[in-house]
Design an enzyme around this catalytic site. Structure first.
Site, mmCIF file in Angstrom:
data_model
loop_
_atom_site.group_PDB
_atom_site.id
_atom_site.type_symbol
_atom_site.label_atom_id
_atom_site.label_comp_id
_atom_site.label_asym_id
_atom_site.label_seq_id
_atom_site.Cartn_x
_atom_site.Cartn_y
_atom_site.Cartn_z
ATOM 1 N N HIS A 1 0.823 -1.208 0.000
ATOM 2 C CA HIS A 1 0.000 0.000 0.000
ATOM 3 C C HIS A 1 0.861 1.263 0.000
ATOM 4 C CE1 HIS A 1 -3.171 2.664 2.185
ATOM 5 N NE2 HIS A 1 -3.128 2.916 0.904
ATOM 6 N N HIS B 1 1.546 4.950 -2.841
ATOM 7 C CA HIS B 1 1.685 6.333 -2.363
ATOM 8 C C HIS B 1 3.077 6.901 -2.620
ATOM 9 C CE1 HIS B 1 -2.052 7.084 0.054
ATOM 10 N NE2 HIS B 1 -2.135 5.765 -0.084
ATOM 11 N N HIS C 1 -3.869 0.902 -6.493
ATOM 12 C CA HIS C 1 -4.175 1.494 -5.190
ATOM 13 C C HIS C 1 -5.563 1.102 -4.722
ATOM 14 C CE1 HIS C 1 -5.632 4.713 -2.446
ATOM 15 N NE2 HIS C 1 -4.479 4.419 -1.875
ATOM 16 N N ASN D 1 -6.272 -0.807 -1.168
ATOM 17 C CA ASN D 1 -6.713 0.173 -0.176
ATOM 18 C C ASN D 1 -8.158 -0.013 0.281
ATOM 19 O OD1 ASN D 1 -6.263 2.850 1.315
ATOM 20 N ND2 ASN D 1 -8.108 3.263 0.127
ATOM 21 N N ILE E 1 -6.644 9.051 -0.961
ATOM 22 C CA ILE E 1 -6.845 8.796 0.472
ATOM 23 C C ILE E 1 -5.834 7.770 0.920
ATOM 24 C CG2 ILE E 1 -8.488 6.929 0.187
ATOM 25 C CD1 ILE E 1 -8.518 9.638 2.955
#
Length: 869
Positions: A525, A530, A716, A720, A869
């Site tokens: 993740h 990110h 993602h 997520n 997010i």
């Protein structure tokens, strides 16, 4: 624009200058424009004075002015730059009423125009007010001979004294650098210089600077050695992708570390246009406050508990999702008295969920015990929240790539006697030959850190290997789990259903889940989506003009990412942050992710390459996508390949409009600067790796953009938004193990015999860490109400190129077809991994295109355009 130059090279535009006599005779008229903007939130009490000052400024003619810039005619008196029109002013600023909360409003503007201006291609804007506003779009109506010209701006415009340059916005046309109209070239180049900044100084909220920094702001050494953390990036020991620079001063203790803000401060510099909009921030704030309440209720009750930081039974855990806890009236009064109104509204919002109670996670909605089955344990490796690690077992026993001099012989101690009793008559040799053995292997990733973690944190963990058999029904059957420690003989456990052995087997699966939870959060993740995407965002804004076709292609997939990453550095991945408090590596978490980043390869982030690397697929030109999956019922891979193919086709169709030949790619100066900077600075610790594409061909460009979009959107989403559905019930995905496997004859073993539920819960994550962890993943798993999903665009006219718009429309229709296919797969009872014993359909890669704007919150489905997010 269409295909600008089918020969792959660009021709300079003629200036078409006119003489003064000709200009005098040209027809003069007026162009009406519509400006859509959002004033700064009028409910912000700290900003009330500024709002009043703006009204005063308007009265004294200090207004917001705009000047059109010609895209076709140069002005010899302006250094051969574009002709610039007379200043016009936004009308009715004072008289037009704003909404109670910050909302968009339309204003008029009227420009004087004559033929000597040619075609407007940009405009200057000067904000002479006291406060900033958000400029969304500008539309010019009935431009003689050209119809409507649109400008998609999406930017905060601060007062003029905040800039040492003019703010320029371009029409929604697309140009390669060499095909840019001559009058606009200077403005295109200067805007990129402005966005790069000077590389020094502390950045302020009105700065628009994109620059690079190491991850040197996670620790706070001035508070003591226990708060110090190594700098990530810039070294062979701890390489890391770069993050956005803030320019804060160094700490007193360590000149290489950047000073941190006050813990709860969210005033972290990212370029203002990268920050959450008011809707997203309102959602984020509201859910954060709600989650805090969910932590408070059980913690208050725990004060009166005999075991205050423990769940004594699974029934205790279920209470988190049941009942109601209301704030006392006097508490509400205090909150109202000392808190901004919008915060109170978010705290006490009525959105259909019980306040101060966790929503019921999907994994226990239909059946409260199905998560404990071996079938579900195996299914979640291909259809759960971390379906990107399992790989085919190619040799037995499993081996290690760790240096035997440093770590000793780390070859697995599993034997055929451990596996074959549960292999339905197959031998290990047969199963290997028939590609039926798979492994979830966290051994090599974690072993280097086990000693530090087990000796200096509260965690007691193993490095695990789990071997599974692919059965005829398509499901994965766990055969054995190996628990390893440094310099100690590993232990192998095999399935049992009842008695003490059954509880021991459940504990063995829990140790695997702890490994997988930590690896998922830190690597699958955080690191692999990110962190690795942020350098692409920075390089794109520094080197690709908003006029560039690749900027227009990629920009929607960067929305909110720098902001959420900055918040993560502030409260999540920092020293003693939420991640360190809730996940087993504790203070070694980010350091460990840097070591694992050493193995990151950009080209392997492509889904087909990833599946081939993990051995779960083989090349087969006769199959869709050119791959044959060895686990045919692999929901993540099956849905993912459809999404990957749709993205790839869209990128191919789009790039082919602007890059008809390889030569066009090589000759694109901005593109080449972008790619060079991305490799040498953004991912600078890997600049010498041979696997980077050279960016010399159309294929390399298409593959690169496809990977970027895939990682930022679908990958993602897959890792997520399933967090709360699966890990919201933490016994299914514990993040910490607090004691080792109990040994026969010990008190812990006796507890396993007498009270297996209590023994299990005392081994995994304790109550407070559970509450913090579940609160975090609830926030991370929610779709905001303004989510923009893959295949959707906020602006129908994001480009003026019809070919690009048609290609994008085809992309959206393809995604809608994929939605139908996913629903059909989930309804196919022969595909056991689609639903599983817990009866949770696999929808994490359901694009949600047809449901755009209708569903938000914990939907468990939908692919947002970006890591928002």
């Amino acid at each position: 624009m269409g295909v600008m130059n089918m020969m792959g090279s660009c021709v300079k535009n003629n200036n078409n200058n006119t003489s003064p006599d000709e200009t005098e005779s040209m027809k003069k008229t007026k162009i009406k424009g519509t400006v859509v903007l959002m004033k700064k939130n009028v409910l912000d009490l700290h900003d009330f004075g500024s709002s009043f000052l703006d009204w005063v400024y308007e009265m004294f003619n200090k207004r917001v002015s705009m000047q059109l810039i010609s895209s076709t005619h140069c002005d010899p008196s302006n250094g051969l730059n574009a002709k610039i029109g007379k200043a016009a002013f936004i009308e009715d600023w004072v008289t037009k009423k704003s909404a109670v909360a910050a909302r968009e409003a339309s204003f008029s503007v009227t420009f004087e125009w004559d033929e000597s201006m040619g075609v407007p291609g940009a405009f200057l804007i000067k904000n002479h007010h006291h406060r900033q506003f958000y400029l969304k779009t500008v539309e010019l109506d009935h431009v003689p001979g050209h119809g409507t010209i649109r400008f998609v701006c999406n930017s905060w415009v601060y007062p003029t004294h905040r800039y040492n340059y003019n703010r320029v916005f371009f029409a929604n046309q697309t140009y390669l650098p060499c095909s840019t109209p001559e009058p606009l070239r200077h403005y295109r180049e200067q805007e990129l210089i402005n966005l790069r900044g000077t590389g020094s100084g502390m950045l302020k909220e009105w700065d628009r600077v994109y620059d690079y920094a190491y991850y040197n702001d996670l620790g706070f050494p001035d508070k003591g050695p226990e708060y110090a953390r190594p700098v990530l990036g810039g070294s062979q020991e701890y390489p890391y992708p770069r993050r956005g620079r803030t320019g804060r001063k160094a700490t007193k203790t360590d000149p290489n570390s950047e000073e941190r803000l006050f813990l709860l401060s969210l005033n972290i510099y990212v370029p203002r246009d990268e920050q959450f909009n008011h809707i997203k921030f309102s959602d984020f704030l509201g859910y954060a406050v709600k989650s805090l309440g969910q932590v408070i209720r059980p913690e208050v009750k725990a004060i009166f508990d005999k075991t205050p930081n423990e769940f004594d039974s699974f029934a205790d855990v279920f209470k988190l999702y049941e009942g109601r806890f209301d704030l006392p009236k006097h508490t509400v009064k205090k909150i109202r008295k000392g808190t901004r109104l919008e915060l109170v509204r978010e705290l006490l919002r009525n959105d259909g969920e019980k306040p101060f109670t966790f929503p019921m996670p999907d994994v226990i909605k239909e059946d409260k015990s199905a998560w404990r089955t071996d079938e579900e344990f195996g299914r979640e490796m291909v259809a759960g929240v971390n379906p990107v690690v399992i790989r085919r077992l190619e040799e037995f026993p499993p081996t290690s790539k760790l240096d035997p001099i440093e770590y000793g012989n780390q070859t697995s101690s599993m034997t055929t006697e451990h596996l074959e009793p549960n292999m339905n008559g197959l031998t290990v040799e047969q199963a290997l030959k028939e590609n039926k053995l798979f492994i979830l292997d966290h051994h090599d990733a974690l072993m280097p850190y086990l000693k530090q973690i087990n000796e200096s944190t509260e965690s007691k963990i193993y490095a695990t290997r789990t071997v599974l058999l692919l059965q005829k029904n398509g499901m994965l059957k766990p055969l054995a789990i190996e628990l390893s420690l440094p310099n100690v003989d590993s232990e192998v456990y095999t399935p049992h259903e009842d008695g003490v052995e059954g509880t021991i087997w459940q504990l063995a699966k829990a140790y695997v889940a702890v490994n997988d939870s930590g690896y998922h959060q830190l690597i699958s993740h955080w690191l692999n989506t990110h962190a690795v995407i942020e350098p692409f965002i920075i390089a794109t804004n520094r080197q690709l003009s908003v006029l560039h076709p690749i900027y227009k292609l990629l920009q929607p997939h960067f929305r909110d990412t720098m902001n959420i990453n900055a918040m993560a550095r502030q409260i999540l991945i920092n020293a003693s942050g939420i991640l360190e408090r809730t996940v087993f590596p504790a203070k070694y978490a980010m350091e460990m992710s840097a070591v694992i980043y050493k193995n990151w390869v950009f080209t392997e982030q492509a889904l087909p390459a990833d599946l081939l690397k993990r051995g779960v697929a083989i090349k087969d030109p006769s199959q869709p996508h050119g791959l044959k999956l060895l686990i045919q019922d692999y929901p993540f891979a099956i849905d993912g390949l459809d999404i990957w193919s749709a993205i790839q086709t869209w990128v191919h169709d789009y790039c082919s409009i602007y890059y008809p030949f390889d030569e066009t790619v090589r000759d694109d100066t901005e593109l080449q600067s972008w790619w060079t900077e991305l490799r040498t600075e953004g991912h600078g610790d890997k600049k010498d790796e041979p696997w980077w594409p050279q960016m010399k061909t159309r294929t390399e460009l298409i593959d690169t953009c496809t990977i970027i979009i895939w990682v930022a959107s679908a990958l993602h989403a897959a890792v997520n938004f399933g967090q709360y559905p699966y890990a919201g019930y933490l016994p299914n995905r514990p993040t910490v193990s607090r004691r080792f496997m109990p040994k026969s004859g010990t008190q812990e073993y006796a507890e396993v015999e007498s009270n297996p539920e209590k023994a299990f819960l005392k081994t995994i994550t304790p109550q407070l860490q559970t509450l913090l962890g579940v609160s975090l993943i609830e926030i991370l798993s929610r779709h905001s109400t303004d989510e923009v999903y893959l295949g959707q665009s906020v602006y129908p006219y994001w480009t003026s190129d019809d070919e690009a718009l048609k290609a994008f429309e085809r992309f959206g229709k393809t995604l809608m077809d994929i939605e139908v296919m996913i629903m059909e797969r989930n309804n196919n009872k022969d595909l056991k991994n689609r639903i599983g014993p817990v009866k949770v359909p696999y929808t994490l890669l359901y694009p949600n295109t047809s449901d755009y704007s209708h569903e938000s919150g914990l939907t468990g489905k939908g692919i947002p355009n970006s890591i928002s997010i």
